[in-house]
Design an enzyme around this catalytic site. Sequence first.
Site, PDB file in Angstrom:
ATOM      1  N   SER A  15       0.832  -1.212   0.000  1.00  0.00           N
ATOM      2  CA  SER A  15       0.000   0.000   0.000  1.00  0.00           C
ATOM      3  C   SER A  15       0.862   1.257   0.000  1.00  0.00           C
ATOM      4  CB  SER A  15      -0.892   0.004   1.251  1.00  0.00           C
ATOM      5  OG  SER A  15      -0.087   0.009   2.417  1.00  0.00           O
ATOM      6  N   ASP A  87       0.539  -8.378   9.042  1.00  0.00           N
ATOM      7  CA  ASP A  87       1.532  -7.679   9.859  1.00  0.00           C
ATOM      8  C   ASP A  87       2.811  -8.514   9.829  1.00  0.00           C
ATOM      9  OD1 ASP A  87       1.495  -5.668  12.680  1.00  0.00           O
ATOM     10  OD2 ASP A  87       3.202  -6.916  12.150  1.00  0.00           O
ATOM     11  N   ASP A 178      19.787  -1.370  -6.576  1.00  0.00           N
ATOM     12  CA  ASP A 178      20.347  -0.024  -6.615  1.00  0.00           C
ATOM     13  C   ASP A 178      19.818   0.526  -7.928  1.00  0.00           C
ATOM     14  OD1 ASP A 178      21.934   2.203  -7.316  1.00  0.00           O
ATOM     15  OD2 ASP A 178      23.448   1.572  -5.882  1.00  0.00           O
ATOM     16  N   HIS A 179      18.817   1.394  -7.869  1.00  0.00           N
ATOM     17  CA  HIS A 179      18.092   1.693  -9.118  1.00  0.00           C
ATOM     18  C   HIS A 179      18.973   2.407 -10.153  1.00  0.00           C
ATOM     19  CE1 HIS A 179      17.293   5.512  -7.045  1.00  0.00           C
ATOM     20  NE2 HIS A 179      17.190   6.034  -8.237  1.00  0.00           N
ATOM     21  N   HIS A 241      24.861   4.463  -4.936  1.00  0.00           N
ATOM     22  CA  HIS A 241      24.766   4.857  -6.352  1.00  0.00           C
ATOM     23  C   HIS A 241      26.112   5.307  -6.927  1.00  0.00           C
ATOM     24  CE1 HIS A 241      20.661   4.523  -5.305  1.00  0.00           C
ATOM     25  NE2 HIS A 241      20.501   5.728  -4.821  1.00  0.00           N
TER      26      HIS A 241
HETATM   27  N1  LIG Z   1       9.530   5.767  -1.824  1.00  0.00           N
HETATM   28  C1  LIG Z   1      10.614   5.769  -2.562  1.00  0.00           C
HETATM   29  O1  LIG Z   1      10.748   6.511  -3.539  1.00  0.00           O
HETATM   30  C2  LIG Z   1      11.756   4.828  -2.226  1.00  0.00           C
HETATM   31  C3  LIG Z   1      12.932   4.890  -2.997  1.00  0.00           C
HETATM   32  C4  LIG Z   1      13.972   3.995  -2.740  1.00  0.00           C
HETATM   33  C5  LIG Z   1      13.827   3.063  -1.718  1.00  0.00           C
HETATM   34  N2  LIG Z   1      12.685   3.043  -0.965  1.00  0.00           N
HETATM   35  C6  LIG Z   1      12.590   2.033   0.080  1.00  0.00           C
HETATM   36  O2  LIG Z   1      11.392   1.280  -0.124  1.00  0.00           O
HETATM   37  C7  LIG Z   1      10.829   0.887   1.106  1.00  0.00           C
HETATM   38  C8  LIG Z   1       9.384   1.395   1.200  1.00  0.00           C
HETATM   39  O3  LIG Z   1       9.387   2.805   1.148  1.00  0.00           O
HETATM   40  P1  LIG Z   1       8.043   3.639   0.939  1.00  0.00           P
HETATM   41  O4  LIG Z   1       8.469   5.035   0.670  1.00  0.00           O
HETATM   42  O5  LIG Z   1       7.141   2.975  -0.021  1.00  0.00           O
HETATM   43  O6  LIG Z   1       7.414   3.576   2.408  1.00  0.00           O
HETATM   44  P2  LIG Z   1       5.888   3.819   2.829  1.00  0.00           P
HETATM   45  O7  LIG Z   1       5.148   4.609   1.828  1.00  0.00           O
HETATM   46  O8  LIG Z   1       5.932   4.298   4.244  1.00  0.00           O
HETATM   47  O9  LIG Z   1       5.272   2.345   2.815  1.00  0.00           O
HETATM   48  C9  LIG Z   1       5.541   1.419   3.835  1.00  0.00           C
HETATM   49  C10 LIG Z   1       4.645   0.221   3.658  1.00  0.00           C
HETATM   50  O10 LIG Z   1       4.889  -0.715   4.702  1.00  0.00           O
HETATM   51  C11 LIG Z   1       3.643  -1.119   5.284  1.00  0.00           C
HETATM   52  N3  LIG Z   1       3.895  -1.485   6.684  1.00  0.00           N
HETATM   53  C12 LIG Z   1       4.355  -0.690   7.679  1.00  0.00           C
HETATM   54  N4  LIG Z   1       4.468  -1.372   8.820  1.00  0.00           N
HETATM   55  C13 LIG Z   1       4.069  -2.651   8.555  1.00  0.00           C
HETATM   56  C14 LIG Z   1       3.958  -3.837   9.330  1.00  0.00           C
HETATM   57  N5  LIG Z   1       4.280  -3.872  10.634  1.00  0.00           N
HETATM   58  N6  LIG Z   1       3.514  -4.956   8.715  1.00  0.00           N
HETATM   59  C15 LIG Z   1       3.180  -4.950   7.412  1.00  0.00           C
HETATM   60  N7  LIG Z   1       3.272  -3.861   6.621  1.00  0.00           N
HETATM   61  C16 LIG Z   1       3.711  -2.722   7.182  1.00  0.00           C
HETATM   62  C17 LIG Z   1       2.768   0.116   5.122  1.00  0.00           C
HETATM   63  O11 LIG Z   1       1.392  -0.156   5.141  1.00  0.00           O
HETATM   64  P3  LIG Z   1       0.518  -0.234   6.520  1.00  0.00           P
HETATM   65  O12 LIG Z   1       0.797   1.041   7.251  1.00  0.00           O
HETATM   66  O13 LIG Z   1      -0.874  -0.392   6.055  1.00  0.00           O
HETATM   67  O14 LIG Z   1       1.012  -1.436   7.245  1.00  0.00           O
HETATM   68  C18 LIG Z   1       3.160   0.543   3.708  1.00  0.00           C
HETATM   69  O15 LIG Z   1       2.501  -0.244   2.746  1.00  0.00           O
HETATM   70  C19 LIG Z   1      11.760   1.455   2.184  1.00  0.00           C
HETATM   71  O16 LIG Z   1      12.711   0.489   2.505  1.00  0.00           O
HETATM   72  C20 LIG Z   1      12.455   2.617   1.485  1.00  0.00           C
HETATM   73  O17 LIG Z   1      13.713   2.907   2.044  1.00  0.00           O
HETATM   74  C21 LIG Z   1      11.643   3.898  -1.198  1.00  0.00           C
END
Ligand SMILES: NC(=O)c1ccc[n+]([C@@H]2O[C@H](COP(=O)([O-])OP(=O)(O)OC[C@H]3O[C@@H](n4cnc5c(N)ncnc54)[C@H](OP(=O)(O)O)[C@@H]3O)[C@@H](O)[C@H]2O)c1
Length: 479
Positions: A15, A87, A178-179, A241
């Site tokens: 999500s 969870d 590493d994109h 990167h």
């Molecule tokens: N966003 C980017 O552009 C980006 C870029 C590079 C890397 N990343 C990496 O990608 C990962 C995700 O980043 P994001 O930005 O997408 O974070 P985010 O928007 O905060 O999403 C986190 C997700 O984890 C779920 N979650 C949180 N606690 C949980 C639990 N206890 N059990 C199950 N699900 C849980 C959340 O949904 P619920 O709250 O409903 O559980 C949500 O779906 C991170 O490691 C980040 O460093 C992100």
Amino acid sequence: MVTEKSAIFIIFGGSGDLAHRKLYPSLFRLYKSGFLKDHFAVIGTARRPWSDDYFRETVITSLKDYFDDSESVMKEFAQHFFYQSHDVNDSEHYIALKNLAAKLDDQFSAGHNRVYYMAIAPRFFGTVAEHINSEGLKTDGYNRLVIEKPFGRDLDSACELNGNISKAFPEDDIYRIDHYLGKKMVQVIPDLRAHNPKFEKALNNKYVSNIQVTLAEKIGVEDRGGYYETAGVLRDMVQNHIMQIIGATAMDEPEATDAKIIHKHKCDLFASLKEMTPEQVDQDFVRGQYDTDNLGEENAYRQEDKVAEDSNIETFTAGKLEFDSDRWSGVPFYVRSGKRMPDKTSRIDIVFNEKVDELGIKPNTVVTLLIERKDGHSILINGIDYKESAQDFIKFPEEKEFDNAREAYESLIIDILSGDRVHFTLWDELRSTWKYIDTIEERWASQTPEFPNYISGTMGPDSAEMLLERDGNSWVWDD
Ligand SMILES: NC(=O)c1ccc[n+]([C@@H]2O[C@H](COP(=O)([O-])OP(=O)(O)OC[C@H]3O[C@@H](n4cnc5c(N)ncnc54)[C@H](OP(=O)(O)O)[C@@H]3O)[C@@H](O)[C@H]2O)c1
């Protein structure tokens, strides 16, 4: 030629932001191009109690931000999406995931293949990997674990994380993202070297004066202040990167584009990074933090949401790396990355010396590889598009394909589905780069910087210019 792939994707954090902004649009592109067609399904999983229908709506809504295809195509694609509330700490939920994945595998004939994608906070990576193993989610097809960045925040935490995931998955099934390795220019560097013998012959300490890698952003931290406070630009951009870009440019010429050979050459290169004393860190690395802009309209970093008023996190760094190797000894590699710089750019500038004349390349020529293309250019020779330059020692081997280059995530997902690990990072590479970064972080932690020290919209603190001037050099990219 496009070969249809079969797999069930389980997206932990289904999500979240990454999933909606990067993964679902990339999967949609793969659907439209036929890589994904009838034999795949996506299980999005997170704590919130969504229904399949609601999940599909969120997927379609995010696709609309990027595509103008008809809603019926998007709906057809979204029929492959399913949601399972989960969870990460609850073992029972993994059984529910396992059963749903098995049911969908039958329904879509997905060949028992699984892609477990960690689009979730890094602190959960180890727990999820362990549960996938202990709760028996693995099948007799392939089982590939995809890990997002950051992979640790120092060598110790990276070792711990690696230890946890290695207990559950063999290294060959781990795909560390590493994109930047999904970007076309970074991927094509080994081809550029192989196709241009004169260029390859010049890539060493006899002919190169210095190499510069700049990853600059115009924006500030935006809404990522909370994350940034735990990282800083050195961890966020240099450890991964920038190091990987240097790896592709400076590793020994690979005998083949085979993953094992390329990884070995990169590991050897990173293992030859010259260690620094704390005093050398003071000399060779500078850090900065942005202030407001000249008009006082933009937030200073310390005014950003979720950032401490007295934060000492760096939003800019520049430094000099050196390698102890026959090929590169004596050549400085200058690296630079920052937020709130005058423009967004990602580039490699290779500055040749006078001796390069003996290879038929004009003395002091600068070759620029643009990772983010600007105005359609990909390679510049002395600032001019290589096609218009009088020198022809470097040519792009497949220019036409560059125009249709895939998005980084799209390309990486194809690699995951194909079992090709060449564009992912190996643990041995990370171990060497974290060790190097730790020396800098440890020195910085023992000193208090005078922040903020550069105005938003500028090239960073003056010390970044002085770093090169001291060696009689200057940055090629200079606003
Ligand atoms: N966003 C980017 O552009 C980006 C870029 C590079 C890397 N990343 C990496 O990608 C990962 C995700 O980043 P994001 O930005 O997408 O974070 P985010 O928007 O905060 O999403 C986190 C997700 O984890 C779920 N979650 C949180 N606690 C949980 C639990 N206890 N059990 C199950 N699900 C849980 C959340 O949904 P619920 O709250 O409903 O559980 C949500 O779906 C991170 O490691 C980040 O460093 C992100």
